[in-house]
Design an enzyme around this catalytic site. Structure first.
Site, mmCIF file in Angstrom:
data_model
loop_
_atom_site.group_PDB
_atom_site.id
_atom_site.type_symbol
_atom_site.label_atom_id
_atom_site.label_comp_id
_atom_site.label_asym_id
_atom_site.label_seq_id
_atom_site.Cartn_x
_atom_site.Cartn_y
_atom_site.Cartn_z
ATOM 1 N N ASP A 181 -5.149 -5.700 -7.370
ATOM 2 C CA ASP A 181 -5.274 -4.861 -6.183
ATOM 3 C C ASP A 181 -5.277 -3.410 -6.647
ATOM 4 O O ASP A 181 -5.047 -3.110 -7.824
ATOM 5 C CB ASP A 181 -4.109 -5.147 -5.220
ATOM 6 C CG ASP A 181 -4.489 -4.947 -3.753
ATOM 7 O OD1 ASP A 181 -5.467 -4.212 -3.490
ATOM 8 O OD2 ASP A 181 -3.813 -5.509 -2.878
ATOM 9 N N HIS A 237 0.822 -1.203 0.000
ATOM 10 C CA HIS A 237 0.000 0.000 0.000
ATOM 11 C C HIS A 237 0.862 1.260 0.000
ATOM 12 O O HIS A 237 0.492 2.282 -0.590
ATOM 13 C CB HIS A 237 -0.906 0.041 1.237
ATOM 14 C CG HIS A 237 -1.991 -0.977 1.241
ATOM 15 N ND1 HIS A 237 -1.797 -2.262 1.687
ATOM 16 C CD2 HIS A 237 -3.295 -0.905 0.851
ATOM 17 C CE1 HIS A 237 -2.924 -2.939 1.574
ATOM 18 N NE2 HIS A 237 -3.852 -2.141 1.071
#
Length: 364
Positions: A268, A198
């Site tokens: 993702d 992330h």
């Protein structure tokens, strides 16, 4: 899997209007604003992923989901991350779900009881979401608990590939019984990368042979029924120079050809730092699709959406459209009927007991 430009062909244009594009986006608040509505009407969009900021009450959430489904025909998909533990977007009146690692703790004590609990866990999560007509929760995590990736941590079911395969299979059975498709993540694995994809680039230095156990849950689920796989922005430089989410070696040669997987492949979030190596968000979207993804997530970056929509304007992939249409929610019970049912009460009791057992075992 490669998309083709429709080039103005009326039959292809009609097919596109009747199907879903590859991009899933998010919303700022508890309703759809005018700009977001225009984005959702784009033929390049397949749906919306919801976050905690999109949830104020059960009635509001039902209205929001209804409004998303009403934007286009066929209806857009509505998704959420409702794993339990640290990753649960909707709370009360939804059941508070424990971390999935609680199933692994129980597995070490009583395998049979843990497998029953895994099915109840999956059914309860999915049945409550289906009650408000949410199509899919991106779960379960099947990364092994290797103690390296903090971003995974207690989201992992167990350290054993066999245990993860068995627990995930029962979880999937419960999800399917509730009328929801199952997504295994994060392919091929995030377990061996210390960095959080992330916020920074994430790599796993192992060669392919060392990843056998990490891949076992995917093989196991594919041999039964697996509807979607979410791909990690993790690089495996000993295998391919590109992160898995942009690697045709991982997605086409391995997942499709070697594993025989026939469901949806979901990237993702392409706005994550782990995807930075391949250019702008528009570049990332196109490269992920070229590598073999069917759906691209783009979250928490509304400024990037117009450029990505422009880049995807002429992209059409009938195989991907078919994979995505299969993710639509099936059966559902209304909230009141669900909560009054014996199955909900039994599953709720099972999950509540899961939440209580780890401390008890540690003291014993």
């Amino acid at each position: 899997q490669r998309g083709v430009s429709h080039g103005g062909n009326p039959s292809v244009l009609y097919h596109a209007r009747m199907s879903l594009g590859p991009l899933m986006i998010d919303l700022k608040g508890t309703s759809i604003d005018e700009v977001e509505l225009a984005w959702l009407r784009s033929l390049s969009v397949c749906g919306v992923i919801l976050f905690a900021r999109n949830f104020a009450s059960l009635q509001q959430l039902e209205a929001l989901v209804d409004s998303i489904h009403a934007v286009r025909e066929p209806p857009l998909l509505v998704a959420v991350d409702q794993e339990g533990g640290r990753v649960q977007r909707f709370h009360e009146p939804f059941t508070r779900l424990p971390p999935m690692r609680s199933l692994g703790h129980l597995y070490d004590e009583d395998m049979g009881q843990a497998l029953q609990a895994a099915r109840a866990f999956g059914w309860l999560m999915a049945a409550e979401l289906r009650a408000v007509d949410i199509d899919i929760s991106f779960a379960p995590v099947v990364d092994l608990d290797r103690g390296l990736a903090e971003v995974i941590g207690d989201r992992a079911l167990h350290s054993s590939a066999t245990a993860v395969s068995q627990l995930a299979s029962q979880f999937a059975s419960g999800v399917h019984d509730a009328g929801m498709a199952v997504t295994a993540k994060h392919f091929p694995t995030h377990a061996g990368a210390v960095s959080d994809s992330h916020t920074e680039s994430a790599t796993d230095s192992r060669d392919f042979s060392a990843l056998w156990d990490d891949l076992q849950p995917y093989r196991h689920l594919i041999s039964t029924r697996l509807d979607a796989v979410m791909v990690a922005h993790v690089g495996f430089p000993a295998v391919d120079p590109l992160p898995a989410s942009f690697s045709s070696w991982w997605l086409k040669q391995q997942l499709r050809d070697e594993f025989g997987y026939g469901g949806a492949i979901v990237s993702d979030d392409i706005a994550m730092a782990g995807a930075n190596a391949v250019g702008s968000c528009a570049d990332r979207a196109l490269k992920a699709l070229a590598a073999g993804c069917d759906m691209i997530l783009l979250c928490n970056s509304p400024g990037e959406i117009p450029a990505v929509l422009d880049a995807l304007e002429n992209y059409v992939s009938p195989p991907s459209q078919l994979h995505l249409m299969r993710l639509r929610g099936q059966t559902r019970q209304r909230w009141e009927a669900l909560r009054a049912s014996t199955e909900w009460q039994d599953a709720s009791d099972t999950v509540a007991a899961l939440s209580a057992t780890p401390d008890f075992r540690l003291e014993g």
